[in-house]
Design a protein around this motif. Structure first.
Motif, mmCIF file in Angstrom:
data_model
loop_
_atom_site.group_PDB
_atom_site.id
_atom_site.type_symbol
_atom_site.label_atom_id
_atom_site.label_comp_id
_atom_site.label_asym_id
_atom_site.label_seq_id
_atom_site.Cartn_x
_atom_site.Cartn_y
_atom_site.Cartn_z
ATOM 1 N N ALA A 98 40.536 57.065 -50.270
ATOM 2 C CA ALA A 98 41.968 57.308 -50.508
ATOM 3 C C ALA A 98 42.548 56.349 -51.534
ATOM 4 O O ALA A 98 43.370 56.727 -52.365
ATOM 5 C CB ALA A 98 42.737 57.189 -49.188
ATOM 6 N N LYS A 99 42.116 55.098 -51.467
ATOM 7 C CA LYS A 99 42.734 54.111 -52.353
ATOM 8 C C LYS A 99 42.420 54.406 -53.812
ATOM 9 O O LYS A 99 43.182 54.022 -54.689
ATOM 10 C CB LYS A 99 42.263 52.703 -52.000
ATOM 11 C CG LYS A 99 40.764 52.480 -52.137
ATOM 12 C CD LYS A 99 40.436 51.043 -51.802
ATOM 13 C CE LYS A 99 38.944 50.791 -51.943
ATOM 14 N NZ LYS A 99 38.576 49.389 -51.800
ATOM 15 N N ARG A 131 41.228 49.580 -58.952
ATOM 16 C CA ARG A 131 41.000 50.851 -58.258
ATOM 17 C C ARG A 131 40.834 51.989 -59.246
ATOM 18 O O ARG A 131 40.023 52.881 -59.028
ATOM 19 C CB ARG A 131 42.156 51.136 -57.310
ATOM 20 C CG ARG A 131 42.164 50.196 -56.128
ATOM 21 C CD ARG A 131 43.271 50.487 -55.143
ATOM 22 N NE ARG A 131 43.270 49.489 -54.086
ATOM 23 C CZ ARG A 131 44.074 49.508 -53.042
ATOM 24 N NH1 ARG A 131 44.948 50.471 -52.913
ATOM 25 N NH2 ARG A 131 44.006 48.560 -52.128
ATOM 26 N N SER B 120 43.543 49.767 -42.002
ATOM 27 C CA SER B 120 44.223 49.776 -43.303
ATOM 28 C C SER B 120 44.673 51.186 -43.659
ATOM 29 O O SER B 120 43.956 52.153 -43.467
ATOM 30 C CB SER B 120 43.282 49.257 -44.389
ATOM 31 O OG SER B 120 43.928 49.307 -45.643
ATOM 32 N N TRP B 122 45.089 51.994 -46.670
ATOM 33 C CA TRP B 122 44.511 52.293 -47.978
ATOM 34 C C TRP B 122 43.017 52.138 -48.017
ATOM 35 O O TRP B 122 42.377 52.767 -48.836
ATOM 36 C CB TRP B 122 45.145 51.389 -49.055
ATOM 37 C CG TRP B 122 46.580 51.688 -49.194
ATOM 38 C CD1 TRP B 122 47.624 50.938 -48.796
ATOM 39 C CD2 TRP B 122 47.142 52.885 -49.725
ATOM 40 N NE1 TRP B 122 48.795 51.586 -49.049
ATOM 41 C CE2 TRP B 122 48.547 52.779 -49.619
ATOM 42 C CE3 TRP B 122 46.592 54.056 -50.276
ATOM 43 C CZ2 TRP B 122 49.396 53.766 -50.044
ATOM 44 C CZ3 TRP B 122 47.461 55.051 -50.716
ATOM 45 C CH2 TRP B 122 48.844 54.889 -50.588
ATOM 46 N N TYR B 123 42.452 51.299 -47.144
ATOM 47 C CA TYR B 123 41.033 51.048 -47.222
ATOM 48 C C TYR B 123 40.385 51.797 -46.084
ATOM 49 O O TYR B 123 40.461 51.384 -44.936
ATOM 50 C CB TYR B 123 40.777 49.545 -47.105
ATOM 51 C CG TYR B 123 39.428 49.163 -47.651
ATOM 52 C CD1 TYR B 123 38.311 49.186 -46.839
ATOM 53 C CD2 TYR B 123 39.281 48.808 -48.984
ATOM 54 C CE1 TYR B 123 37.083 48.851 -47.343
ATOM 55 C CE2 TYR B 123 38.041 48.461 -49.491
ATOM 56 C CZ TYR B 123 36.943 48.487 -48.666
ATOM 57 O OH TYR B 123 35.716 48.161 -49.170
ATOM 58 N N GLU B 124 39.744 52.921 -46.407
ATOM 59 C CA GLU B 124 39.309 53.814 -45.338
ATOM 60 C C GLU B 124 37.911 53.544 -44.825
ATOM 61 O O GLU B 124 37.404 54.299 -44.024
ATOM 62 C CB GLU B 124 39.377 55.254 -45.839
ATOM 63 C CG GLU B 124 40.803 55.763 -45.897
ATOM 64 C CD GLU B 124 40.859 57.272 -46.007
ATOM 65 O OE1 GLU B 124 41.865 57.851 -45.582
ATOM 66 O OE2 GLU B 124 39.899 57.869 -46.500
#
Lengths: 148, 394
Positions: A98-99, A131, B120, B122-124
């Motif tokens: 996702a990031k 990223r 997180s 964002w951090y999956e």
């Protein structure tokens, strides 16, 4: 909301393989907007809120989708909701963490700069750059072609 | 794949034919549910009134006893739409701190700390343990913080980062630990939620949480003692907390892997050692009077810039090409009205300063995906410049 709805659907699709789930995300964000009635300074502030809300909701939906382990033969395809053949690029983006996919999409489709993405996602600028770089490298590996 | 290909792939994404109808149905159902609640409410009026009175009394008690009501770490996580993390902050593994220090005109409070997996937003990576810390900031004189007098963005007014004794501040920090910092203003206070790779692996060292005015940590902001202890330099506005980590969770192998994977410099230098290295470099530079190869470094003469290393020349050439493309892009944005004249001029000046720094050796290039990518080519103070700065502050 209407002017941003397609943008939000595309953003949701960076996380979700199912168009139906992506539409549910957009609906949920729309309803959240109506019920929470957040105060916005200007259009850009509203757009940023909508983007973040969509990304959060899509991540939640993706986690829930992972927990729904339904055998393919038991899945029912509703009329008019048949899954189209996804493009390789779309599938590749959905395969990213996702990031990375969030930054990739905001950069490549929405045309935000790295600084703008950093402000929008409340991240440090170097983090966004890293990223983007790593997301591009992962896409290159998945698509087996150069990513410009 | 280029931007056009990407856009074409996503342009095909559209709503189903019945999306609008389904949405309206959902809205109607929501409205019906709301109306039903209003009908039920009068029947429970007595109970509800009692609850309201109790809540008002509680609020009054709070407002009398405390001039400032802080959000707890769990509430901060909730506010940032992360219920899993909020639950973790209320769990047995969370460390409640509520330690306060001053930083210039501000009061900084480290509310709490927790580490865990899968928390997180964002951090999956479900297998990676990450560390979360909540920091709140207020003006010591009580002036409410607003968007007009406080830059709430990450690394705006303050940067929040872990640091570790024994390791260079530029090597172990929020940026190198793949971290992020979400933040917001509420009721005149600023809240930060830091999310980084777990710092528990460093638990056999002193681990700090630094909150300071500045960007990427470096020797210009932090000094090291002979025993590896880090301290904030006197001219830096900020404060440092020591994190009470469980030494049993230290993982030297994970630390080794971190340095191996990142390629970051591991050795920590005191100011005296930095000054000595600078002196060595200056002596080496003094011996370079003509183009040639010195050790493993090739030096060439470039008209207008004198003697430079080939790496400097290459980096500057890449950056010049980037500047040309980026300036053209910014000009288009300015012409289209999406970039102000002031922002355009500031961006162009920043690039010019970066290019000058590359040529004179005070700046070095930092990450970039490939040489053609104009948007993510940046520069940072070079090691030589940092050493000089540290030496002049010592």
């Amino acid at each position: 909301m209407e002017s941003h709805s397609r943008m939000l659907l595309r953003i949701a699709m960076t996380r979700l393989a199912s168009p139906a789930d992506a539409e549910d995300v957009v609906q949920d964000v729309f309803l959240k907007l109506l019920t929470a009635r957040p105060q916005f300074r200007d259009d850009e502030h509203e757009k940023a809120w909508l983007i973040r809300a969509t990304l959060h909701r899509a991540c939640d939906m993706a986690r829930m989708a992972e927990r729904r382990t339904l055998p393919l033969e038991d899945a029912e395809v509703l009329p008019g909701r048949e899954l189209p053949e996804p493009s390789p690029i779309l599938s590749a983006v959905q395969a990213l963490p996702a990031k990375y996919s969030a930054v990739i999409h905001l950069y490549y489709y929405e045309g935000y700069s790295i600084k703008e993405i950093a402000n929008l996602l409340r991240l440090p600028v170097p983090t966004v750059g890293t990223r983007l770089s790593r997301g591009r490298e992962r896409l290159r590996q998945i698509l087996k072609e150069d990513v410009e | 794949m280029n931007r056009q290909d990407y856009r074409a792939a996503f342009d095909a994404v559209d709503f189903s034919a019945d999306f609008e109808e389904r949405t309206l149905q959902k809205l109607a159902a929501l409205r019906q549910a709301s109306e039903k609640e209003q009908i039920i409410m009068p029947m429970n009026r007595v109970k509800k009134t009692a609850l309201l009175i109790a809540a008002a009394v509680a609020l009054l008690a709070v407002s009398v006893s405390a001039a400032v009501v802080w959000l707890t770490p769990a509430q901060v996580a909730e506010e940032l739409d992360n219920p899993a993390l909020a639950a973790a902050f209320e769990g047995k593994d969370a460390i409640v701190l509520n330690e306060t220090q001053t930083a210039g005109d501000y009061t900084v409070t480290l509310g709490g700390l927790v580490s865990g997996t899968g928390l997180s937003r964002w951090y999956e990576d479900a297998d990676e343990t990450r560390t979360y810390a909540v920091v709140s900031v207020s003006r010591t004189d009580g002036t409410p913080l607003t968007e007009d007098n406080y830059d709430i963005s990450a690394s705006g007014t303050f940067t929040v980062t872990p640091l570790v004794a024994g390791y260079p501040p530029q090597s172990v920090n929020i940026f190198s630990l793949d971290g992020s910092c979400a933040s917001f203003l509420q009721d005149g206070q600023a809240y930060y939620l830091m999310d980084t790779q777990s710092v528990e692996m460093f638990a056999d060292h002193t681990v700090y949480l630094a909150v300071y005015q500045g960007f990427v940590p470096s020797y210009s902001m932090f000094s090291a003692a002979e025993d590896g202890t880090l301290a904030m330099r006197e001219d830096v506005v900020g404060c440092m907390f020591t994190l009470p980590l469980d030494v049993n969770k230290a993982d030297p192998e994970a630390v080794d892997a971190f340095f191996q994977e990142t390629g970051l410099f591991r050795e920590l230098f005191t100011d005296e050692e930095l000054a000595a290295r600078e002196e060595e470099t200056a002596q080496e530079d003094a011996r370079i009077t003509a183009p040639g190869t010195y050790g493993s470094v090739e030096v060439i003469e470039v008209p207008g810039h004198g003697l430079v290393t080939t790496m400097q020349a290459q980096a500057a050439a890449e950056y010049e090409a980037f500047m040309e493309r980026e300036t053209a892009r910014l000009e288009q944005e300015a012409a289209a009205g999406t970039l102000s004249k002031a922002d355009y001029e500031a961006a162009v000046q920043e690039m010019a300063d970066s290019l000058a720094g590359l040529w004179d050796g005070t700046r070095s290039p930092t990450w970039h995906a490939n040489p053609d990518d104009t948007e993510i080519l940046q520069t940072q103070p070079s090691a030589a410049a940092l050493a000089e700065q540290a030496g002049s502050m010592g």
